[in-house]
Design a protein around this motif. Structure first.
Motif, PDB file in Angstrom:
ATOM      1  N   ASN A  30     -14.090  -7.632   1.975  1.00 22.85           N
ATOM      2  CA  ASN A  30     -12.952  -7.321   2.942  1.00 22.85           C
ATOM      3  C   ASN A  30     -12.023  -8.293   3.660  1.00 22.85           C
ATOM      4  O   ASN A  30     -10.945  -8.407   3.847  1.00 22.85           O
ATOM      5  N   LEU A  39      -4.348   3.933   0.634  1.00 20.23           N
ATOM      6  CA  LEU A  39      -3.556   2.883   1.146  1.00 20.23           C
ATOM      7  C   LEU A  39      -3.988   1.527   0.374  1.00 20.23           C
ATOM      8  O   LEU A  39      -3.023   0.789   0.188  1.00 20.23           O
ATOM      9  N   PHE A  40      -5.197   1.279   0.106  1.00 20.98           N
ATOM     10  CA  PHE A  40      -5.643   0.172  -0.684  1.00 20.98           C
ATOM     11  C   PHE A  40      -4.994   0.131  -2.278  1.00 20.98           C
ATOM     12  O   PHE A  40      -4.227  -1.034  -2.461  1.00 20.98           O
ATOM     13  N   ASN A  80      -6.481   0.429   5.249  1.00 27.03           N
ATOM     14  CA  ASN A  80      -7.533   0.515   4.429  1.00 27.03           C
ATOM     15  C   ASN A  80      -8.889   0.388   4.975  1.00 27.03           C
ATOM     16  O   ASN A  80      -9.709   1.163   5.040  1.00 27.03           O
ATOM     17  N   GLU A  81      -8.846  -0.757   5.977  1.00 32.24           N
ATOM     18  CA  GLU A  81     -10.035  -1.118   6.706  1.00 32.24           C
ATOM     19  C   GLU A  81     -10.202  -0.086   7.952  1.00 32.24           C
ATOM     20  O   GLU A  81     -11.406   0.359   8.091  1.00 32.24           O
ATOM     21  N   SER A 134     -14.605   1.397  -2.923  1.00 32.49           N
ATOM     22  CA  SER A 134     -13.876   2.368  -1.991  1.00 32.49           C
ATOM     23  C   SER A 134     -14.048   3.974  -2.266  1.00 32.49           C
ATOM     24  O   SER A 134     -14.472   4.781  -1.745  1.00 32.49           O
ATOM     25  N   GLU A 176     -11.446   3.346   6.265  1.00 26.62           N
ATOM     26  CA  GLU A 176     -12.877   3.045   5.794  1.00 26.62           C
ATOM     27  C   GLU A 176     -14.032   3.225   6.986  1.00 26.62           C
ATOM     28  O   GLU A 176     -14.773   3.694   6.886  1.00 26.62           O
ATOM     29  N   SER A 204      -8.251   5.849   2.907  1.00 23.39           N
ATOM     30  CA  SER A 204      -8.359   4.401   3.024  1.00 23.39           C
ATOM     31  C   SER A 204      -8.131   4.002   1.425  1.00 23.39           C
ATOM     32  O   SER A 204      -7.501   2.972   1.116  1.00 23.39           O
ATOM     33  N   CYS A 205      -8.480   4.850   0.503  1.00 19.66           N
ATOM     34  CA  CYS A 205      -8.419   4.688  -1.043  1.00 19.66           C
ATOM     35  C   CYS A 205      -6.954   4.501  -1.158  1.00 19.66           C
ATOM     36  O   CYS A 205      -6.484   3.717  -2.058  1.00 19.66           O
ATOM     37  N   TYR A 232      -1.348  -2.410   4.537  1.00 18.16           N
ATOM     38  CA  TYR A 232      -2.289  -1.630   3.583  1.00 18.16           C
ATOM     39  C   TYR A 232      -3.738  -2.160   3.680  1.00 18.16           C
ATOM     40  O   TYR A 232      -4.575  -1.215   3.504  1.00 18.16           O
ATOM     41  N   ILE A 233      -4.006  -3.441   3.974  1.00 20.88           N
ATOM     42  CA  ILE A 233      -5.329  -3.887   3.897  1.00 20.88           C
ATOM     43  C   ILE A 233      -5.998  -3.399   5.197  1.00 20.88           C
ATOM     44  O   ILE A 233      -6.957  -2.987   5.377  1.00 20.88           O
TER      45      ILE A 233
END
Length: 601
Positions: free
Chosen positions: A171, A238-239, A45-46, A111, A49, A235-236, A41-42
């Protein structure tokens, strides 16, 4: 008086030890670290993003000049101000994160702001009323954007600034929060996360400056800018999907308060005289659960030592803390403040370095636009913004070679863990950027000469004649710029992270971006000065719309001269600098401690 101070210090030390023992007996709720389970997830997201943000920013200069019909100098200045404000916003984001909201809330809000900003910018390309009419290559006068069109564009920029200000400083730390720092597996997980983090940045940059830039330049701006917005939406998603398994650390207050207290108290006690043995006589207290390492006394910035002088008016509570922290600070606080102030001269040297690097990312795009970008004899042209990929490639290729082969070899020669010191690594990068800028000047001279004597027949640019020089001649300077970043940029991140107090590592991360921010403003100021100074000179404007009529090579020579002066300044600062934990009186302190112990026995 000195005996009284010693007795009070000994009493404080005993009370502090009692307090530490009492705190250690208190049971704390167990934290369930999910570690690697949270990484999809992180990291996801990264990755998305960076694909979203870089996918827009990497080609923004071309978008402003070709779609919004802005002049080169105006577009470059706007990008510099945007980049500078974005990077300075990370300092505000780090403060709000550590003081009020925590990393999870800050990242979530930032985000969403980034997505809305990218969406707004994509609408300026998709909706005809939100950008000026197209300007053909044969038109001498192009219609610029209206106030309303600029307002929408700048609104998108503002939302992206808010997003970057919250994402960039948080992050890395948020990802590290998911691992238990007290276990071997947790430590390995943190190291693995850092590796994947930098890999995603490089991967996102390479995809952005190739695939996304190609779609924007040769297919459609509306589609090309919509893709980064979609990436940011993913990205949002997944975060927030991983919310239930995150370790969410609550904010504990701003560490900047301690530094301000040291400054204020030192000013209040400026009339006092420092003791002969400050490491013995000054107020000493360390919080029982402080994550900061114990620091040795140093002679630098001795004025700040006065903040730890105990006066008859100062009161110490039963737990060993000062009753009024705005009247008395511990020597540990003072040394932590010194760590921050010692870094500032090195940080200032990095500003000029970033100015030189910025030129390899901005004007090289305009150089490519007025060079032969055809791949061999085919009709395919490499997009001008894609040439910056060569600096990324050189960095990506060099880092594993440096880590696997160069560092072990240097370690055997020097006996140092990293082969060379961090400041030596940064210095090598500063020197390489001098060579890169010098090569850039000679390449531009060649490009301009060929554009005036042997332009590419049948190929025209809205800005002027296209040189017959192949744009691949720009690769050497870009490769050296990437190599310089492999030394200086990565070295700076490591330097700030290791030299700042442990509870200020979010601010350490933002300091790197603040250096880039300052360089953007300095670069914008330098461009403005050069533009207005040379506009009426005999040699003509160095930086006109048509580079063939200017002297960009002179500007590169100017950057080279500034970089040389910067290297000299950096060497002086590096010789003066003392690494954290290497106190100039550390040996004397140890000897004094041993004497005290013998006296007690």
């Amino acid at each position: 008086m000195s005996e009284k101070i010693m007795e009070r210090n000994q009493k404080v030390s005993m009370e502090k030890n009692e307090k530490t023992a009492a705190v250690e007996e208190v049971d704390e709720p167990e934290i369930n670290y999910r570690g690697i389970k949270a990484m999809p997830y992180i990291i996801g997201n990264e990755t998305f993003e960076k694909l979203g943000a870089i996918g827009t920013l990497s080609n923004l200069l071309v978008y402003l000049t070709s779609v919004f019909n802005l002049k080169h100098i105006t577009a470059t200045t706007l990008i510099n101000v945007f980049n500078g404000t974005t990077n300075f916003a990370t300092l505000i984001g780090a403060f709000l994160c550590d003081t009020y909201f925590g990393r999870y809330k800050t990242l979530g809000f930032a985000s969403i702001a980034s997505f809305l900003g990218l969406l707004l910018i994509s609408l300026t390309a998709a909706v005809k009323k939100l950008h000026p009419p197209h300007c053909g290559s044969e038109e001498s006068h192009c219609i610029g954007p209206t106030a309303g069109q600029l307002a929408v564009l700048l609104g998108g920029f503002a939302l992206m600034i808010i997003g970057a200000g919250g994402i960039r400083p948080c992050n890395l730390a948020f990802g590290a929060d998911q691992f238990n720092p007290n276990t071997e597996s947790g430590k390995r997980g943190i190291n693995s996360f850092f590796n994947w983090y930098f890999f995603t940045i490089t991967f996102a940059q390479m995809v952005s400056v190739t695939l996304v830039v190609y779609i924007q330049s040769d297919v459609s701006w509306s589609i090309g800018l919509a893709i980064p917005a979609i990436f940011m939406l993913v990205s949002c998603f997944l975060f927030f999907v991983g919310t239930k398994i995150y370790v969410i650390v609550k904010p504990e207050g701003s560490p900047l308060t301690s530094i301000f207290q040291v400054i204020v108290v030192a000013v209040k006690k400026r009339q006092l005289k420092l003791p002969e043995q400050p490491w013995v006589s000054l107020f000493s207290y360390t919080p029982p659960k402080s994550i900061n390492s114990k620091l040795s006394y140093t002679h630098q910035f001795r004025f700040l030592d006065k903040a730890a002088i105990i006066t008859p008016e100062d009161e110490i509570k039963s737990d060993g803390t000062a009753a009024n922290p705005w009247r008395l600070c511990s020597i540990q606080q003072v040394e932590e403040a010194k760590c921050v102030f010692r870094v500032i001269p090195i940080w200032a040297a990095a500003i000029i370095y970033h100015v030189a690097i910025i030129q390899q990312q901005q004007y090289v795009v305009f150089q490519a636009l007025q060079s032969n970008r055809h791949l061999g004899k085919s009709s395919f042209q490499i997009p001008a913004s894609t040439y910056t990929i060569f600096s990324m490639l050189s960095l990506t290729l060099w880092v594993p070679i440096y880590d696997r082969f160069v560092v072990p070899f240097l370690r055997r020669l020097t006996g140092k863990e990293g082969g060379i010191t961090i400041l030596q690594r940064i210095g090598i990068g500063f020197f390489l950027v001098v060579i890169s800028s010098l090569i850039a000047a000679f390449i531009e001279d060649r490009r301009r000469t060929l554009a005036l004597t042997r332009p590419t027949l049948g190929v025209h640019s809205p800005r002027g004649a296209v040189s017959s020089m192949n744009a691949l001649w720009l690769v050497p300077q870009l490769s050296l710029a990437g190599l310089a970043d492999a030394f200086a940029a990565i070295g700076q991140v490591e330097f700030y992270y290791k030299q700042f107090p442990e509870n200020m590592r979010s601010f350490a991360g933002s300091l790197f971006f603040c250096g880039m921010a300052a360089s953007s403003y300095v670069n914008s100021f330098l461009l403005s000065i050069v533009h207005h100074t040379t506009e009426g000179s005999r040699s003509g404007n160095w930086l006109p719309e048509d580079l063939n009529n200017g002297r960009l090579d002179y500007f590169y020579f100017l950057i080279t001269a500034l970089a040389v002066l910067n290297v000299c300044y950096f060497v002086a600062c590096a010789k003066w600098y003392r690494y954290k934990g290497e106190g100039s009186t550390a040996v004397a302190v140890e000897m004094e401690t041993k004497k005290s112990e013998k006296a007690v026995v």
